[in-house]
Design an enzyme around this catalytic site. Structure first.
Site, short mmCIF file in Angstrom:
data_model
loop_
_atom_site.label_atom_id
_atom_site.label_comp_id
_atom_site.label_asym_id
_atom_site.label_seq_id
_atom_site.Cartn_x
_atom_site.Cartn_y
_atom_site.Cartn_z
N GLU B 212 0.86 -1.19 0.00
CA GLU B 212 0.00 0.00 0.00
C GLU B 212 0.89 1.23 0.00
O GLU B 212 1.75 1.38 0.86
CB GLU B 212 -0.89 0.00 1.26
CG GLU B 212 -1.94 1.07 1.27
CD GLU B 212 -3.04 0.80 0.23
OE1 GLU B 212 -3.51 -0.35 0.15
OE2 GLU B 212 -3.40 1.73 -0.50
N PHE B 268 -3.96 -6.01 0.81
CA PHE B 268 -4.27 -4.58 0.76
C PHE B 268 -5.24 -4.18 -0.36
O PHE B 268 -5.52 -3.00 -0.52
CB PHE B 268 -2.98 -3.78 0.68
CG PHE B 268 -2.21 -3.79 1.98
CD1 PHE B 268 -2.85 -4.13 3.18
CD2 PHE B 268 -0.86 -3.50 2.02
CE1 PHE B 268 -2.15 -4.15 4.38
CE2 PHE B 268 -0.16 -3.51 3.23
CZ PHE B 268 -0.80 -3.84 4.40
N LEU B 271 -7.66 -2.65 1.72
CA LEU B 271 -7.27 -1.44 2.45
C LEU B 271 -7.31 -0.28 1.47
O LEU B 271 -6.48 -0.18 0.57
CB LEU B 271 -5.86 -1.62 3.01
CG LEU B 271 -5.29 -0.47 3.84
CD1 LEU B 271 -6.10 -0.27 5.12
CD2 LEU B 271 -3.83 -0.75 4.21
N GLU B 272 -8.28 0.57 1.64
CA GLU B 272 -8.47 1.68 0.71
C GLU B 272 -8.72 2.96 1.50
O GLU B 272 -8.91 2.93 2.72
CB GLU B 272 -9.66 1.40 -0.23
CG GLU B 272 -9.44 0.22 -1.16
CD GLU B 272 -8.36 0.47 -2.20
OE1 GLU B 272 -8.31 1.58 -2.74
OE2 GLU B 272 -7.55 -0.43 -2.46
N CYS B 509 -6.75 -5.38 -8.55
CA CYS B 509 -5.99 -6.33 -7.75
C CYS B 509 -4.62 -6.61 -8.35
O CYS B 509 -3.68 -6.96 -7.64
CB CYS B 509 -6.73 -7.66 -7.64
SG CYS B 509 -8.50 -7.51 -7.49
#
Lengths: 267, 532
Positions: B212, B268, B271-272, B509
């Site tokens: 990330e 991740f 995870l945003e 992705c």
């Protein structure tokens, strides 16, 4: 072309006689009976058509999906012509259960010609995850094949396989035909089986299951309560909305259950 | 209530002494970045080392010549450091740290001098007090306290300008992602694209899940910060990609959580960060972080704790556990939209929109790409599958709608900010206990490429929802999707079917994008620094 001609062609075509596939083919010489005989013929036909691809497919390893489990994603491995070879890899054994389950996954929509093999594999398979994967294909099988395979799965010692049997029924357009055999799973000792059965019976809106589903509204597992609520709504929304348990469920500690109950109450 | 950073600055300013002519030249505050990178390339984090080899990530406090030259046999300059984990250097050597809180500036120097302040972790606060003393009687001539602070980790969001895109290259038996890479190259340009061969990384293509990108921003320094996920360990899969391709001067890595105890939610793609939002009068100028999970199944708590501690992007957690992979990027995304009131739109999957879309098509429309891998030969077969409809209705009611409600409440979204996407999920099967996975390639699982001055390009999985697979112009789903995208966005539909979609991921992705820093957190987000 006779089977023996095919076997001869296979032997003579083997570039590497010591390869695992060659050894396996040689072991097939004594003709087996029943579905295995048809499987042998299909395998040899596949070999005769494209031995190079068969050798490659015999050795191909799966890759992890984004979810982490193994899968064969190559279009070449999914080719219908290779299905007999995939069946043979499963029969041959010797690979880890995850890889074998990935092989079993490849058999989806096998077609009528391979469905006897599917039943045979379900009956013989020792790995629960592989059995589960094989059973899942019954959702696409001919009704009579499904009728033969489901009892094996419904009585399986592994709860995952029993739950899979319920999902098969839920996915089938003729699911109502098989639904009576799923109703007993609503009282299975395993929560995942109860939840799966409730979900599947809801998908096909199986009305006779209403009482059995209602009984699960007080299940200790929130997933079971949620799936039962959803199923009841599909089976008979008006009757479900009048259920006395909804008041308590609207205050359920699981927010999904509470929301679903409140929504049903508000209908 | 702990005083927030702006208050610290104010208090520091009040400490000005009689000798303000000299000390006024000093800043009220010095805000830097934690020195977490490895400028000298020795394999060790710079903050763990006492030398300054090749290091350019310290904050400079310039002492004017008038002050320096005023320190002599009669006048001393004493410095006092408060706050843990902060080091002060002079002349290349550490003069103050956790063990040495005070130091006297050497007398009889000429010209300006420079103190370098090094922070060793996120979000450190402290102060450096400079006190001029008359040596004869130790009386104070004046003092000045400079507030010290280090940057929090700031995660990137989609409104920050895209700078560079990373993708793994895969060539397997009868499958490769060459087509997708060609499409990416066309949009991004070779100079802005790094293609990493996956051969050395166990053919793992999920680079979004591995790392990330974020930033550390100080007044005169900034650093790219890469969170390295725990999904791969001991050199497995993409574990070494951040070290091999990203770590270096100006880019630091960090990992939170124990690699032995991972689940899919630690990746991740889960995870945003939202764009800047204002919620009930509270502004989040750098957005808010979101990641999926539930009370019983969630990402590593250690990472969650770190993200909460950063305070600028207060995290929230929608329930994504209905998905087999379980990642938030599978069902929602924020899209830049300069013409909209908030500057962005929130796109999320919607089952009603999906069935409305399908019902508008000819049921006989053939779907050859869906036949072998999904079992649907025509649009009519999709419409007739009651289990599919039930699965999607349940997902919508139990998870998607609550996500929308959560985001409305916590991000201040209004209905007009939301784009409802006509996408369906399917039963992910036995491996996933019959949770859900994208049926139509997850078009929402897209990447946003918006370089400075270069417009917004949406890199979207090709849904192949058509009979002529070679002709995107005949695809009704592409047409419907295009009609929903923000005006001015340019859409690019890339073939990710075999390598990504069939393996339970999509374009987002399989890519990762480094972005430009967002801004000055110490001014714009000072109000978020307060801690109860």
């Amino acid at each position: 072309m006779s089977v023996f001609t095919l076997i001869f062609a296979a032997w003579t075509a083997l570039a590497a006689p010591s390869s695992p596939l060659a050894e396996h083919l040689q072991a097939l010489v004594p003709a087996p009976a029943g579905w295995e005989s048809a499987q042998r013929d299909a395998l040899l036909a596949a070999w005769g058509a494209d031995p190079e691809t068969c050798l490659r497919a015999w050795e191909e390893a799966p890759s992890p999906t984004r979810a982490g489990f193994p899968r064969f994603a190559s279009p070449a491995m999914r080719a219908p012509a290779l299905r007999p070879l995939i069946v043979e890899r499963l029969r041959a054994g010797g690979e880890d259960e995850a890889t074998r389950a990935a092989l079993a996954e490849l058999l989806a929509r096998s077609g009528p010609e391979l469905e006897p093999a599917l039943l045979g594999l379900i009956a013989e398979e020792q790995g629960p995850m592989v059995r589960r994967m094989l059973v899942s294909h019954l959702r696409w099988a001919e009704a009579e094949v499904c009728a033969q395979g489901l009892p094996l799965a419904l009585g399986d010692a592994d709860p995952g396989v029993r739950a899979e049997a319920a999902y098969v029924v839920g996915h089938r357009s003729d699911g109502a035909r098989f639904a009576p055999s799923v109703v007993p799973l609503l009282s299975d000792a395993e929560p995942a089986v109860r939840a799966g059965a409730a979900r599947a019976l809801g998908w096909i809106a199986y009305a006779p299951a209403f009482d059995g589903l209602s009984a699960l509204l007080v299940d200790p597992e929130p997933e079971v309560r949620l799936r039962s609520l959803r199923a009841l709504e599909r089976v008979d929304a008006a009757r479900a909305a009048a259920l006395p348990q909804l008041g308590a469920l609207a205050r359920d500690p699981d927010p999904r259950v509470a929301r679903a109950a409140a929504r049903l109450q508000a209908r | 209530m702990r005083p927030h950073f702006a208050l610290l600055i104010t208090l520091a300013a009040c400490h000005q002494s009689v000798d303000e002519g000299v000390l006024d030249a000093l800043p009220e505050a010095l805000i830097g970045v934690p020195n977490l990178d490895d400028d000298d390339g020795d394999g060790n984090r710079d903050a763990w080392q006492d030398d300054l080899l090749d290091d350019d990530d310290l904050s400079s406090l310039a002492l004017p010549a008038e002050l320096v030259e005023g320190v002599n046999k009669r006048t001393a300059l004493n410095l006092t450091l408060s706050g843990s984990g902060i080091r002060v250097y002079h002349g290349g050597a550490v003069v103050m740290d956790d063990e040495t809180a005070t130091w006297r500036f050497p007398p009889d120097q000429e010209g300006e001098a420079e103190l370098l302040v090094e922070f060793t972790d996120y979000h450190q606060t402290g102060s450096l007090t400079l006190e001029l003393l008359k040596l004869k009687d130790d009386s104070a001539l004046g003092s000045r306290t400079v507030a010290l602070g280090s940057a929090p980790f700031q995660m990137n969001h989609h409104l920050q300008a895209a700078e560079h895109l990373y993708v793994m290259q895969l060539n397997g038996w009868d499958m490769s992602n060459a087509s997708m890479i060609a499409g990416l190259t066309e949009v991004v340009g070779e100079d802005n694209l790094t293609v990493i061969p996956s051969g050395g990384y166990q053919q793992d293509v999920w680079i979004q899940d591995e790392l990330e990108f974020g930033h550390l921003v100080g007044m005169d320094t900034e650093m790219n910060m890469v969170l390295d996920s725990i999904r791969c360990s001991n050199g497995d899969c993409l574990d070494d990609v951040p070290e091999d391709y990203l770590q270096g001067p100006g880019t630091a890595l960090d990992t939170y959580g124990r690699k032995l105890y991972t689940n899919s939610l630690d990746s991740f793609g889960n995870l945003e960060c939202s764009p800047p939002v204002t919620v009930d009068g509270v502004s989040y100028p750098f957005g808010r972080i979101y990641f999926g999970g539930s009370p019983s199944y969630h990402p590593a708590e250690e990472l969650f704790g770190v993200l909460v501690d950063q305070r600028v992007q207060a995290p929230l957690q929608p329930d994504s556990t209905w998905l087999c992979v379980g990642h938030v990027d599978e069902y929602m995304a924020f899209l830049p939209d300069p013409a909209s009131p908030k500057g962005f739109r929130f796109a999320i999957t919607d089952v009603d929109a999906a069935y409305a879309f399908l019902e508008g098509l000819d049921p006989e429309s053939a779907l050859p790409k869906y036949t072998s891998t999904h079992g649907y030969a025509t649009v009519g077969e999709l419409l007739d599958d009651q289990a599919l409809r039930a699965l999607n209705e349940d997902a919508q009611a139990d998870y998607v709608d609550p996500t929308v409600a959560l985001f409305k409440a916590e991000l201040g979204l209004e209905e007009s900010d939301i784009i409802r996407l006509p996408l369906l999920f399917e039963d992910a099967g036995p491996w996933c206990d019959h949770t859900a996975i994208a049926l139509m390639p997850g078009l929402v699982n897209l990447a946003v490429w918006n370089p400075e001055g270069g417009g917004t390009h949406l890199l979207i999985p090709d849904p192949f929802f058509r009979s002529d697979l070679a002709d995107q112009s005949t695809d009704p789903l592409i047409a419907a999707f295009d009609a929903l995208m923000p005006a001015g966005s340019e859409t690019h539909y890339l073939d990710d079917w075999d390598v990504y979609h069939e393996m339970m991921g999509e374009v987002h992705c399989g890519t990762n994008i480094r972005r430009a820093p967002a801004g000055d957190w110490w001014t714009e987000a000072a109000h978020l620094m307060e801690v109860e």
